[in-house]
Scaffold this motif. Structure first.
Motif, PDB file in Angstrom:
ATOM      1  N   THR A   5      74.053  39.215  58.411  1.00  0.00           N
ATOM      2  CA  THR A   5      73.824  38.139  59.380  1.00  0.00           C
ATOM      3  C   THR A   5      72.579  38.347  60.224  1.00  0.00           C
ATOM      4  O   THR A   5      72.288  37.547  61.115  1.00  0.00           O
ATOM      5  N   GLY A   6      71.853  39.415  59.956  1.00  0.00           N
ATOM      6  CA  GLY A   6      70.677  39.758  60.744  1.00  0.00           C
ATOM      7  C   GLY A   6      70.824  41.161  61.306  1.00  0.00           C
ATOM      8  O   GLY A   6      71.749  41.900  60.961  1.00  0.00           O
ATOM      9  N   LEU A   7      69.909  41.534  62.191  1.00  0.00           N
ATOM     10  CA  LEU A   7      69.908  42.894  62.739  1.00  0.00           C
ATOM     11  C   LEU A   7      69.251  42.848  64.109  1.00  0.00           C
ATOM     12  O   LEU A   7      68.061  42.533  64.230  1.00  0.00           O
ATOM     13  N   ASP A   8      70.013  43.177  65.140  1.00  0.00           N
ATOM     14  CA  ASP A   8      69.456  43.244  66.496  1.00  0.00           C
ATOM     15  C   ASP A   8      68.817  44.612  66.675  1.00  0.00           C
ATOM     16  O   ASP A   8      69.446  45.566  67.115  1.00  0.00           O
ATOM     17  N   TYR A   9      67.552  44.696  66.332  1.00  0.00           N
ATOM     18  CA  TYR A   9      66.841  45.981  66.325  1.00  0.00           C
ATOM     19  C   TYR A   9      66.594  46.526  67.723  1.00  0.00           C
ATOM     20  O   TYR A   9      66.142  47.660  67.877  1.00  0.00           O
ATOM     21  N   VAL A  59      77.033  46.650  60.897  1.00  0.00           N
ATOM     22  CA  VAL A  59      76.884  47.200  59.553  1.00  0.00           C
ATOM     23  C   VAL A  59      75.626  48.064  59.461  1.00  0.00           C
ATOM     24  O   VAL A  59      75.651  49.183  58.935  1.00  0.00           O
ATOM     25  N   SER A  60      74.525  47.574  59.995  1.00  0.00           N
ATOM     26  CA  SER A  60      73.273  48.337  59.974  1.00  0.00           C
ATOM     27  C   SER A  60      73.385  49.605  60.813  1.00  0.00           C
ATOM     28  O   SER A  60      72.830  50.656  60.461  1.00  0.00           O
ATOM     29  N   GLY A  61      74.127  49.520  61.930  1.00  0.00           N
ATOM     30  CA  GLY A  61      74.334  50.695  62.764  1.00  0.00           C
ATOM     31  C   GLY A  61      75.116  51.782  62.053  1.00  0.00           C
ATOM     32  O   GLY A  61      74.884  52.972  62.278  1.00  0.00           O
ATOM     33  N   ILE A  62      76.051  51.379  61.196  1.00  0.00           N
ATOM     34  CA  ILE A  62      76.797  52.368  60.408  1.00  0.00           C
ATOM     35  C   ILE A  62      75.861  53.095  59.452  1.00  0.00           C
ATOM     36  O   ILE A  62      75.886  54.329  59.339  1.00  0.00           O
ATOM     37  N   VAL A  63      75.009  52.339  58.744  1.00  0.00           N
ATOM     38  CA  VAL A  63      74.030  52.965  57.851  1.00  0.00           C
ATOM     39  C   VAL A  63      73.166  53.949  58.621  1.00  0.00           C
ATOM     40  O   VAL A  63      72.949  55.092  58.200  1.00  0.00           O
ATOM     41  N   ALA A  64      72.674  53.509  59.780  1.00  0.00           N
ATOM     42  CA  ALA A  64      71.781  54.355  60.585  1.00  0.00           C
ATOM     43  C   ALA A  64      72.482  55.611  61.064  1.00  0.00           C
ATOM     44  O   ALA A  64      71.867  56.688  61.157  1.00  0.00           O
ATOM     45  N   GLY A  65      73.788  55.522  61.367  1.00  0.00           N
ATOM     46  CA  GLY A  65      74.526  56.680  61.830  1.00  0.00           C
ATOM     47  C   GLY A  65      74.837  57.668  60.727  1.00  0.00           C
ATOM     48  O   GLY A  65      74.763  58.880  60.922  1.00  0.00           O
ATOM     49  N   VAL A  66      75.191  57.156  59.548  1.00  0.00           N
ATOM     50  CA  VAL A  66      75.492  58.035  58.415  1.00  0.00           C
ATOM     51  C   VAL A  66      74.225  58.699  57.888  1.00  0.00           C
ATOM     52  O   VAL A  66      74.253  59.862  57.461  1.00  0.00           O
ATOM     53  N   ALA A  67      73.107  57.987  57.925  1.00  0.00           N
ATOM     54  CA  ALA A  67      71.832  58.486  57.387  1.00  0.00           C
ATOM     55  C   ALA A  67      70.794  58.520  58.510  1.00  0.00           C
ATOM     56  O   ALA A  67      69.941  57.627  58.617  1.00  0.00           O
ATOM     57  N   ILE A 220      85.601  51.036  63.325  1.00  0.00           N
ATOM     58  CA  ILE A 220      84.301  51.688  63.296  1.00  0.00           C
ATOM     59  C   ILE A 220      83.429  51.165  64.442  1.00  0.00           C
ATOM     60  O   ILE A 220      83.203  49.966  64.567  1.00  0.00           O
ATOM     61  N   VAL A 221      82.945  52.084  65.258  1.00  0.00           N
ATOM     62  CA  VAL A 221      82.025  51.734  66.339  1.00  0.00           C
ATOM     63  C   VAL A 221      80.622  52.122  65.914  1.00  0.00           C
ATOM     64  O   VAL A 221      80.361  53.289  65.581  1.00  0.00           O
ATOM     65  N   ALA A 222      79.714  51.159  65.907  1.00  0.00           N
ATOM     66  CA  ALA A 222      78.315  51.424  65.582  1.00  0.00           C
ATOM     67  C   ALA A 222      77.460  50.396  66.304  1.00  0.00           C
ATOM     68  O   ALA A 222      77.847  49.232  66.418  1.00  0.00           O
ATOM     69  N   ALA A 223      76.307  50.827  66.792  1.00  0.00           N
ATOM     70  CA  ALA A 223      75.424  49.965  67.577  1.00  0.00           C
ATOM     71  C   ALA A 223      76.188  49.347  68.752  1.00  0.00           C
ATOM     72  O   ALA A 223      75.973  48.195  69.117  1.00  0.00           O
ATOM     73  N   ASP A 224      77.116  50.129  69.322  1.00  0.00           N
ATOM     74  CA  ASP A 224      77.919  49.713  70.483  1.00  0.00           C
ATOM     75  C   ASP A 224      78.838  48.538  70.179  1.00  0.00           C
ATOM     76  O   ASP A 224      79.213  47.785  71.081  1.00  0.00           O
ATOM     77  N   SER A 231      83.735  45.458  55.096  1.00  0.00           N
ATOM     78  CA  SER A 231      82.334  45.328  55.536  1.00  0.00           C
ATOM     79  C   SER A 231      81.841  46.603  56.190  1.00  0.00           C
ATOM     80  O   SER A 231      80.657  46.936  56.095  1.00  0.00           O
ATOM     81  N   GLN A 232      82.756  47.303  56.874  1.00  0.00           N
ATOM     82  CA  GLN A 232      82.373  48.547  57.553  1.00  0.00           C
ATOM     83  C   GLN A 232      82.463  49.745  56.609  1.00  0.00           C
ATOM     84  O   GLN A 232      81.786  50.753  56.826  1.00  0.00           O
ATOM     85  N   ALA A 233      83.271  49.640  55.569  1.00  0.00           N
ATOM     86  CA  ALA A 233      83.361  50.730  54.596  1.00  0.00           C
ATOM     87  C   ALA A 233      82.099  50.822  53.742  1.00  0.00           C
ATOM     88  O   ALA A 233      81.573  51.915  53.491  1.00  0.00           O
ATOM     89  N   ALA A 234      81.600  49.674  53.301  1.00  0.00           N
ATOM     90  CA  ALA A 234      80.434  49.669  52.405  1.00  0.00           C
ATOM     91  C   ALA A 234      79.222  50.386  52.991  1.00  0.00           C
ATOM     92  O   ALA A 234      78.581  51.187  52.299  1.00  0.00           O
ATOM     93  N   PRO A 235      78.838  50.139  54.256  1.00  0.00           N
ATOM     94  CA  PRO A 235      77.635  50.813  54.764  1.00  0.00           C
ATOM     95  C   PRO A 235      77.784  52.321  54.917  1.00  0.00           C
ATOM     96  O   PRO A 235      76.770  53.032  54.964  1.00  0.00           O
ATOM     97  N   HIS A 236      79.020  52.830  54.999  1.00  0.00           N
ATOM     98  CA  HIS A 236      79.175  54.286  54.948  1.00  0.00           C
ATOM     99  C   HIS A 236      78.653  54.816  53.611  1.00  0.00           C
ATOM    100  O   HIS A 236      78.007  55.875  53.551  1.00  0.00           O
ATOM    101  N   VAL A 237      78.927  54.084  52.541  1.00  0.00           N
ATOM    102  CA  VAL A 237      78.488  54.506  51.215  1.00  0.00           C
ATOM    103  C   VAL A 237      76.995  54.261  51.032  1.00  0.00           C
ATOM    104  O   VAL A 237      76.284  55.080  50.437  1.00  0.00           O
TER     105      VAL A 237
END
Length: 249
Positions: A5-9, A59-67, A220-224, A231-237
Motif C-alpha cells: 500500500t506504500g511506505l511511509d519512509y 510490512v516494510s518495517g518487518i523486512v527492515a528489522g529482520v535484515a 508483530i510490531v514494526a515501524a511503530d 501479511s506479517q509472516a511473509a516479510p519475515h521470510v
C-alpha cells in the motif's frame, strides 16, 4: 522490494529519511506508485486501527528489522479499491528491469484474492513473472492468505497469487504466547484462538500441500505499528532472504 500500500519512509525504522535516498543513511532508496498516485506515502486501509497509514509501512518495517543491513523499496500497487493485476504486474516488471541497479534479491507481496488452491495454479498471470524473477536471482515471497475460516469452517488451500508456480508462500504462527482469546475475521467467517502459544499456527492462516513455510505473523510490531496476518509472516521470510543473500551471494 515491497509491493504493497506504500511506505511511509519518514518513520524511524527506515533511518533519517527526508525523501527516498536522502540522506545516504536513509534505507528507502526508491518509492513509486503503480496504482493511480494518491499523493500519500501509504494508503489508508480499514485494517488500520487508528485510521491512518499502516499496512505497507508495517510490512516494510518487518523486512527492515529482520535484515538490518538491507534497503527497502516501496512499490505502491493499491488504490482505494484494492490491488489490480495490471498494477502489480507492472511493479514486477519494474523489479526485473531494476534488479541490478538496487541489488534486489526478494520481492514481498502481502496480498492476494480469497481463493483456496490445493495445487499450483499454472494458469495464473503470475507464473511467467515469477519465473523471470527467479531466473535473475529474486525470490517472490507471498502471504498464503488469511481466509481459512471465510466460509464459517476451516477450508484447506492457499490464495492466489501465492499458489502460482515460483511463489514461495508463507503461513503465519504466533510470535509469542498470548493470554486469553483472540478472534480474527469478519462476522460469519471468524475463528478464535484461545491462549495461543508461541509458534502455534494462527487459526486464520491458509495452508495446503503447496505451502512453502511458516513464519511469525501475530502479533508483530514494526515501524511503530502492530498488526497480525500472513501479511506479517511473509516479510519475515523476505528479510531472511536478504540476510542469506548477503551471507552467500
Amino acid at each position: 522490494a515491497v509491493l504493497d500500500t506504500g511506505l511511509d519512509y519518514t518513520r524511524d525504522a527506515f533511518g533519517p529519511c527526508t525523501s527516498p535516498g536522502v540522506p545516504d543513511e536513509c534505507r528507502v532508496p526508491y518509492v513509486q506508485d503503480f496504482a493511480p498516485d494518491d499523493g500519500e506515502r501509504d494508503e489508508a486501509l480499514p485494517a488500520c486501527d487508528d485510521g491512518t497509514f499502516c499496512h505497507g509501512t508495517n510490512v516494510s518495517g518487518i523486512v527492515a528489522g529482520v535484515a538490518p543491513g538491507a534497503d527497502v523499496i516501496g512499490l505502491d500497487v493499491f488504490d482505494g479499491l484494492g490491488a489490480f493485476d495490471e498494477d502489480v504486474l507492472a511493479a514486477l516488471d519494474w523489479v526485473v528491469a531494476n534488479k541490478a541497479t538496487y541489488n534486489i534479491r526478494a520481492v514481498n507481496m502481502s496480498l492476494g484474492s480469497t481463493a483456496f488452491h490445493l495445487a499450483s495454479c499454472w494458469e495464473s498471470a503470475y507464473s511467467s513473472p515469477f519465473a523471470s524473477l527467479r531466473a535473475i536471482g529474486v525470490l517472490p515471497v507471498l502471504s498464503s492468505g488469511n481466509s481459512a475460516y471465510a466460509s464459517g469452517s476451516f477450508q484447506n488451500g492457499i490464495s492466489e497469487p501465492a499458489c502460482a508456480p515460483g511463489a514461495f508462500s508463507i503461513g503465519a504462527t504466533y510470535d509469542t504466547a498470548i493470554s486469553g482469546s483472540i478472534t480474527w475475521g469478519p462476522p460469519g467467517g471468524q475463528c478464535t484462538d484461545t491462549n495461543p502459544s508461541g509458534d502455534r499456527i494462527t487459526c486464520f492462516s491458509q495452508t495446503g500441500p503447496t505451502l512453502g513455510i511458516l513464519a511469525p505473523g501475530a502479533m508483530i510490531v514494526a515501524a511503530d505499528i502492530e498488526m497480525g496476518g500472513t501479511s506479517q509472516a511473509a516479510p519475515h521470510v523476505a528479510g531472511a532472504t536478504a540476510v542469506l543473500a548477503a551471507a552467500r551471494p
